[in-house]
Design a protein around this motif. Structure first.
Motif, PDB file in Angstrom:
ATOM      1  N   PRO A 237      28.931 -36.274  22.061  1.00 27.41           N
ATOM      2  CA  PRO A 237      27.682 -35.838  21.407  1.00 27.41           C
ATOM      3  C   PRO A 237      27.486 -36.572  20.086  1.00 27.41           C
ATOM      4  O   PRO A 237      27.883 -36.103  19.021  1.00 27.41           O
ATOM      5  N   THR A 238      26.868 -37.744  20.151  1.00 24.60           N
ATOM      6  CA  THR A 238      26.753 -38.618  18.987  1.00 24.60           C
ATOM      7  C   THR A 238      25.994 -37.984  17.828  1.00 24.60           C
ATOM      8  O   THR A 238      26.210 -38.344  16.664  1.00 24.60           O
ATOM      9  N   HIS A 239      25.118 -37.041  18.140  1.00 21.59           N
ATOM     10  CA  HIS A 239      24.307 -36.442  17.067  1.00 21.59           C
ATOM     11  C   HIS A 239      25.152 -35.698  16.048  1.00 21.59           C
ATOM     12  O   HIS A 239      24.704 -35.461  14.915  1.00 21.59           O
ATOM     13  N   LEU A 240      26.394 -35.351  16.405  1.00 21.21           N
ATOM     14  CA  LEU A 240      27.252 -34.615  15.470  1.00 21.21           C
ATOM     15  C   LEU A 240      27.635 -35.468  14.265  1.00 21.21           C
ATOM     16  O   LEU A 240      28.027 -34.934  13.227  1.00 21.21           O
TER      17      LEU A 240
ATOM     18  N   GLU B   7      25.545 -37.978  13.120  1.00 20.98           N
ATOM     19  CA  GLU B   7      24.340 -38.652  12.643  1.00 20.98           C
ATOM     20  C   GLU B   7      23.879 -38.054  11.310  1.00 20.98           C
ATOM     21  O   GLU B   7      23.719 -36.838  11.188  1.00 20.98           O
TER      22      GLU B   7
ATOM     23  N   LYS C 177      21.243 -39.187   7.693  1.00 19.22           N
ATOM     24  CA  LYS C 177      20.225 -40.116   7.213  1.00 19.22           C
ATOM     25  C   LYS C 177      20.873 -41.212   6.369  1.00 19.22           C
ATOM     26  O   LYS C 177      21.860 -40.963   5.668  1.00 19.22           O
TER      27      LYS C 177
ATOM     28  N   SER D 217      28.818 -28.410  21.871  1.00 20.09           N
ATOM     29  CA  SER D 217      27.977 -28.632  20.693  1.00 20.09           C
ATOM     30  C   SER D 217      26.895 -27.579  20.530  1.00 20.09           C
ATOM     31  O   SER D 217      26.394 -27.357  19.424  1.00 20.09           O
TER      32      SER D 217
ATOM     33  N   LYS E  15      24.990 -26.044  11.998  1.00 23.35           N
ATOM     34  CA  LYS E  15      25.100 -27.174  11.076  1.00 23.35           C
ATOM     35  C   LYS E  15      24.599 -26.827   9.681  1.00 23.35           C
ATOM     36  O   LYS E  15      23.595 -26.160   9.519  1.00 23.35           O
TER      37      LYS E  15
END
Length: 419
Positions: free
Chosen positions: A11-14, A16, A18, A140, A145
């Motif tokens: 789960p790459t969004h973990l 990510e 800005k 996830s 978060k």
């Protein structure tokens, strides 16, 4: 036998954030009731990954990776490792807000110049990779978060998120390919039985018997200064052959996500592993040659246990049975110092509440002895309060163990100070 071999995409969004973000990304798993298992902290500087911490026993993780690093840095002595641990422990006790204690101690190491920048970067990378693997294996959808912006962070080294995720993906796929036999780096390999061990050549029996003493793959990595995945691959044929059996991770590591979970779809696996003892030993002949335990990892250690309760002394002996230790019990605190001076033990387990001379007083006398002053002293106490821990430290104790304790807690002490 068919089994799944395609690992899910991480789960790459973990990871990510800005561009330009400096601070902490905190993940909380609300599905886990135990607080120590539920929180991950990811540190970023200008959008680049710096460090990852998990709320589960950060001191154990620090201890273990320091142990591995000490193979590569002779100046990283046991005494220096203990000093680093004590600093981390004091940071953990303090209310440090959003800053994880293990991250703070890395900054302290850099500030005090106790380790080189390269060594700190390596230590940070090992610890972070372990934490991130567990995070990426967690469901996830259960993670909450939180973003915490900060001005600056200690310069411990930075990693580009894309390359880091690619590396982690490959590692997790490699672990997954070892399932269903191996499902966690925290599993502990043992000989299935004496009869099964005798199927190996005598030299390999001796070599493995010095290693398979209840240590997990991750602990073996620290003892041998080798990648735990490489170790798992090298014992995999013996697991298939029935010579080695894996026991579940010790609590609380048994609650961490597994590297292998059976899925519906099945595809051909990586190359078929040998399954007969002859094939297995032949396959391991070259691989095991690098798994040589150091003399320090396999010597017989002397442990002195001081307690006025014979029941407690017997229990400690039972829990440490088969751990290559020479256990000496002392029930009379008045005679303890004289016996300790004669024994010259490698580790002292000292009960706090004893008649005549209590544990604090005896610990003070031990620290004044030229023979015993450097020996690790672990205070065994039924009190969990901060004041009791501070009192133990002031008396000269190296560490403490709270009653009632489980075997895994006692073995953790042995691993920390003797392995």
């Amino acid at each position: 036998m068919d089994r799944p071999a395609v690992f899910m995409e991480v789960p790459t969004h973990l990871l990510e954030v800005k561009p330009g973000f400096t601070g902490i990304v905190r993940y909380q798993d609300d599905s886990i009731a135990t607080e120590e298992l539920s929180s991950w902290s990811l540190f970023f500087s200008q959008g680049r990954f710096v460090f990852a911490s998990h709320s589960l026993d950060p001191l154990e993780r620090l201890d273990r990776h320091l142990r591995r690093l000490s193979h590569q840095i002779p100046s990283l002595t046991r005494e220096k490792c203990l000093r680093i641990r004590q600093q981390a422990e004091s940071l953990l006790i303090q209310d440090s807000g959003s800053m994880a204690a293990d991250f703070q101690v890395l900054g302290w190491l850099a500030e005090e110049q106790l380790l080189s920048a390269e060594a700190i970067r390596k230590l940070s990378a090992w610890m972070s990779e372990e934490v991130l693997q567990n995070l990426l294996l967690s469901p996830s959808q259960d993670l909450k978060k939180q973003m915490i912006r900060l001005g600056t962070l200690p310069a411990l080294g930075q990693w580009e998120v894309g390359s880091l995720l690619s590396h982690l993906q490959k590692r997790l796929e490699a672990w997954y390919a070892l399932g269903p036999q191996i499902t966690s780096p925290y599993q502990r390999p043992y000989f299935t039985s004496r009869a099964q061990a005798e199927r190996l050549p005598p030299e390999q029996q001796e070599q493995l018997s010095q290693l398979l003493r209840g240590f997990s793959f991750r602990q073996l990595s620290a003892l041998l200064d080798q990648d735990e995945l490489l170790i798992a691959r090298r014992v995999y044929p013996l697991i298939n052959a029935g010579i080695i059996v894996l026991r579940d991770p010790q609590p609380p590591f048994n609650q961490l996500p597994k590297t292998y979970v059976a899925r519906a779809a099945t595809v051909p696996t990586l190359s078929e592993a040998p399954t007969t003892p002859l094939q297995a030993t032949a396959a391991l002949a070259n691989g095991l040659q690098d798994l040589h335990p150091t003399p320090r990892a396999t010597q017989t250690w002397t442990v002195a246990c001081i307690d006025d309760s014979q029941a407690m002394l017997s229990e400690i002996c039972r829990l440490l049975e088969g751990q290559n230790l020479a256990i000496h019990t002392i029930s009379d605190s008045l005679k303890a110092l004289m016996k300790l001076t004669s024994l010259k033990p490698d580790l002292i387990l000292l009960d706090v509440g004893m008649p005549n001379i209590d544990g604090y007083q005896l610990c003070g006398l031990i620290r004044k002895s030229s023979v015993l002053k450097e020996v690790p002293v672990v205070m065994v106490t039924g009190h969990k309060g901060l004041i009791d821990r501070v009192k133990a430290r002031m008396a000269g104790a190296t560490d403490y163990l709270t009653k009632p304790f489980q075997q895994e807690e006692l073995l953790q002490i042995v691993f920390r100070y003797l392995s």
